[in-house]
Design a protein around this motif. Sequence first.
Motif, PDB file in Angstrom:
ATOM      1  N   ASP A 165       0.817  -1.206   0.000  1.00 52.26           N
ATOM      2  CA  ASP A 165       0.000   0.000   0.000  1.00 52.26           C
ATOM      3  C   ASP A 165       0.855   1.263   0.000  1.00 52.26           C
ATOM      4  N   GLY A 166       2.016   1.198   0.666  1.00 49.46           N
ATOM      5  CA  GLY A 166       2.875   2.381   0.775  1.00 49.46           C
ATOM      6  C   GLY A 166       3.896   2.519  -0.333  1.00 49.46           C
ATOM      7  N   MET A 167       3.993   1.543  -1.225  1.00 47.24           N
ATOM      8  CA  MET A 167       5.013   1.556  -2.276  1.00 47.24           C
ATOM      9  C   MET A 167       4.633   2.550  -3.376  1.00 47.24           C
ATOM     10  N   ARG A 168       5.577   3.445  -3.698  1.00 45.93           N
ATOM     11  CA  ARG A 168       5.350   4.415  -4.763  1.00 45.93           C
ATOM     12  C   ARG A 168       6.450   4.375  -5.818  1.00 45.93           C
ATOM     13  N   ALA A 169       7.639   3.972  -5.426  1.00 48.98           N
ATOM     14  CA  ALA A 169       8.772   3.900  -6.357  1.00 48.98           C
ATOM     15  C   ALA A 169       9.846   3.017  -5.733  1.00 48.98           C
ATOM     16  N   CYS A 181       7.664 -25.682  -0.364  1.00 50.90           N
ATOM     17  CA  CYS A 181       6.936 -24.684   0.407  1.00 50.90           C
ATOM     18  C   CYS A 181       5.450 -24.929   0.180  1.00 50.90           C
ATOM     19  N   PRO A 182       4.604 -24.544   1.130  1.00 50.01           N
ATOM     20  CA  PRO A 182       3.172 -24.757   0.937  1.00 50.01           C
ATOM     21  C   PRO A 182       2.635 -23.847  -0.161  1.00 50.01           C
ATOM     22  N   CYS A 183       2.034 -24.423  -1.172  1.00 54.18           N
ATOM     23  CA  CYS A 183       1.391 -23.676  -2.250  1.00 54.18           C
ATOM     24  C   CYS A 183       2.296 -22.577  -2.792  1.00 54.18           C
ATOM     25  N   ALA A 184       3.271 -22.982  -3.587  1.00 58.41           N
ATOM     26  CA  ALA A 184       4.211 -22.012  -4.145  1.00 58.41           C
ATOM     27  C   ALA A 184       3.514 -20.974  -5.004  1.00 58.41           C
ATOM     28  N   GLY A 185       2.332 -21.291  -5.520  1.00 56.35           N
ATOM     29  CA  GLY A 185       1.608 -20.331  -6.328  1.00 56.35           C
ATOM     30  C   GLY A 185       1.244 -19.071  -5.562  1.00 56.35           C
ATOM     31  N   ALA A 186       1.105 -19.188  -4.237  1.00 55.41           N
ATOM     32  CA  ALA A 186       0.778 -18.020  -3.423  1.00 55.41           C
ATOM     33  C   ALA A 186       1.895 -16.984  -3.469  1.00 55.41           C
ATOM     34  N   ALA A 187       3.109 -17.414  -3.768  1.00 59.59           N
ATOM     35  CA  ALA A 187       4.224 -16.481  -3.861  1.00 59.59           C
ATOM     36  C   ALA A 187       4.026 -15.507  -5.015  1.00 59.59           C
ATOM     37  N   GLN A 188       3.359 -15.966  -6.082  1.00 52.85           N
ATOM     38  CA  GLN A 188       3.116 -15.098  -7.236  1.00 52.85           C
ATOM     39  C   GLN A 188       1.756 -14.416  -7.179  1.00 52.85           C
ATOM     40  N   LYS A 189       0.814 -15.006  -6.482  1.00 49.18           N
ATOM     41  CA  LYS A 189      -0.535 -14.419  -6.439  1.00 49.18           C
ATOM     42  C   LYS A 189      -0.490 -12.988  -5.917  1.00 49.18           C
ATOM     43  N   VAL A 190       0.233 -12.777  -4.814  1.00 46.24           N
ATOM     44  CA  VAL A 190       0.300 -11.445  -4.235  1.00 46.24           C
ATOM     45  C   VAL A 190       1.048 -10.496  -5.164  1.00 46.24           C
ATOM     46  N   LEU A 191       1.977 -11.002  -5.936  1.00 43.49           N
ATOM     47  CA  LEU A 191       2.722 -10.178  -6.889  1.00 43.49           C
ATOM     48  C   LEU A 191       1.787  -9.556  -7.920  1.00 43.49           C
ATOM     49  N   TYR A 192       0.945 -10.363  -8.535  1.00 42.42           N
ATOM     50  CA  TYR A 192       0.067  -9.851  -9.592  1.00 42.42           C
ATOM     51  C   TYR A 192      -0.991  -8.911  -9.021  1.00 42.42           C
ATOM     52  N   MET A 193      -1.478  -9.197  -7.828  1.00 43.35           N
ATOM     53  CA  MET A 193      -2.455  -8.291  -7.217  1.00 43.35           C
ATOM     54  C   MET A 193      -1.804  -6.961  -6.854  1.00 43.35           C
ATOM     55  N   ALA A 194      -0.531  -7.011  -6.412  1.00 47.64           N
ATOM     56  CA  ALA A 194       0.187  -5.771  -6.094  1.00 47.64           C
ATOM     57  C   ALA A 194       0.399  -4.944  -7.362  1.00 47.64           C
ATOM     58  N   CYS A 195       0.809  -5.613  -8.439  1.00 47.72           N
ATOM     59  CA  CYS A 195       1.037  -4.887  -9.694  1.00 47.72           C
ATOM     60  C   CYS A 195      -0.248  -4.246 -10.198  1.00 47.72           C
ATOM     61  N   ARG A 199      -0.636  -0.270 -10.734  1.00 45.68           N
ATOM     62  CA  ARG A 199      -1.015   0.268 -12.038  1.00 45.68           C
ATOM     63  C   ARG A 199      -2.252   1.157 -11.908  1.00 45.68           C
ATOM     64  N   SER A 200      -3.218   0.730 -11.085  1.00 43.51           N
ATOM     65  CA  SER A 200      -4.425   1.539 -10.915  1.00 43.51           C
ATOM     66  C   SER A 200      -4.130   2.880 -10.262  1.00 43.51           C
ATOM     67  N   ARG A 201      -3.044   2.936  -9.494  1.00 43.59           N
ATOM     68  CA  ARG A 201      -2.651   4.176  -8.829  1.00 43.59           C
ATOM     69  C   ARG A 201      -1.701   5.010  -9.678  1.00 43.59           C
ATOM     70  N   GLY A 202      -1.297   4.463 -10.823  1.00 44.07           N
ATOM     71  CA  GLY A 202      -0.420   5.206 -11.712  1.00 44.07           C
ATOM     72  C   GLY A 202       1.035   5.228 -11.295  1.00 44.07           C
ATOM     73  N   VAL A 203       1.466   4.280 -10.432  1.00 40.07           N
ATOM     74  CA  VAL A 203       2.859   4.271  -9.957  1.00 40.07           C
ATOM     75  C   VAL A 203       3.647   3.063 -10.457  1.00 40.07           C
ATOM     76  N   LEU A 204       3.003   2.168 -11.189  1.00 39.78           N
ATOM     77  CA  LEU A 204       3.694   0.938 -11.596  1.00 39.78           C
ATOM     78  C   LEU A 204       4.936   1.228 -12.431  1.00 39.78           C
ATOM     79  N   ASP A 205       4.870   2.244 -13.286  1.00 39.87           N
ATOM     80  CA  ASP A 205       6.028   2.565 -14.132  1.00 39.87           C
ATOM     81  C   ASP A 205       7.217   3.046 -13.322  1.00 39.87           C
ATOM     82  N   ASP A 206       6.998   3.472 -12.097  1.00 38.89           N
ATOM     83  CA  ASP A 206       8.094   3.937 -11.240  1.00 38.89           C
ATOM     84  C   ASP A 206       8.634   2.840 -10.334  1.00 38.89           C
ATOM     85  N   ILE A 207       8.078   1.641 -10.452  1.00 37.96           N
ATOM     86  CA  ILE A 207       8.504   0.525  -9.599  1.00 37.96           C
ATOM     87  C   ILE A 207       9.135  -0.554 -10.460  1.00 37.96           C
TER      88      ILE A 207
END
Length: 384
Positions: A165-169, A181-195, A199-207
């Motif tokens: 939530d606090g990431m801007r750049a 590890c338990p359910c390795a897919g969970a490692a990527q699930k949070v990644l795509y939701m974060a991206c 993107r919706s906040r307009g900061v993805l290009d700065d990260i």
Amino acid sequence: MAQHETDMAQHPTDMAQHETEHVPTHARVLVVGGGNGGISLAARLNRQGVDDVVIVEPRVEHQYRPLLSYVGAGLASIEAARRPQREAMPSGSTWVRDAVERIDPHASTVALRSGATIGYDQLVLAAGSRPDWAAIDGSAEVMLAENASTNYLFDLAPKTWRLIDGMRAGTALFTMPDATCPCAGAAQKVLYMACDLWRSRGVLDDIRVVLTVPTDTVFGVPGVDEELMRKVAEYGIELRTNTTVRALDRETNTATLEADGRTEDLPYDLLHLTPPHAAPAWVKQSGLSSEQAAGFGRRRPRHAATPPLPERLGDRRHRGHAGVELRRGAAQGDARRGEEPAGGARREGTAAAVPRLHRQPVHRQPAHHGVRRVRSGRDADAEF
């Protein structure tokens, strides 16, 4: 002690042990572990008419870990993922609030930390796994830093959301381990939701978003790879294949990555770590593991032909003790990509295991030191 420090320990400290005199001396089916896998299988057995099911679980709070990805992405609260353990237990099973010290598969007995011993006809191991902090140098210390977290520890999932939530750049590093590890897919699930949020906040290009995976492709599963690569391209994720994290430095905020025999120190501003996991120490100490299984239960080798999915998920019998079943949702010995324990496989795996446990013949032997020694036609049944 903070809860995540407790989770880092081998044994939980928030347990309430059942009074020894109330512990049954024998169970037709003894389930070690009151997580989703253990209670799901116990409930199915109860519905099949098996009423002598005992669940050994030390915790007083049930934690629904599949929700943690959504907690970490700000889409669910941590309170929604917890409830009293007694509310999650099947009404047809007996709950012993205690922890396992050792298992004797030859005598068909389980010794508890309180000093009690329970004999069994069938044994189901659903004890889960724990983060193996020793596998990555500095990983335990990094989890205490303000800019690092993991959804694989219950109380740190809210911290993951605060970081996202606090990431801007800056650089956001997400990792997958080269071990179980338990359910390795969970490692990527949070990644795509974060991206998607960034993107919706307009900061993805700065990260700068970096994902490390130990496989040749993004997930190592055909079909899944194609879909995920579409999202990798869409979000501009820097994918590092055949790459593993070897060390983390809390002071410099750097991760030492290894790929093709070469190492690189990558600075980060946000780290979501997926730690390798290890089985409880008593699994190996009880002789249910081997060096090849790295402390987990040894599964029977597969047949040359790959069986249908339900059969494959249900075939978790222990290699050395044919009656021992290895339940998904916790830990199992053969951790090839695509076979990590995961909640998504629990329904099919549990459904396949219950009929086998239900029809298993029981051959009783005389009691020994107050515990009935019970053998089936196979030696013991354990599931992870």
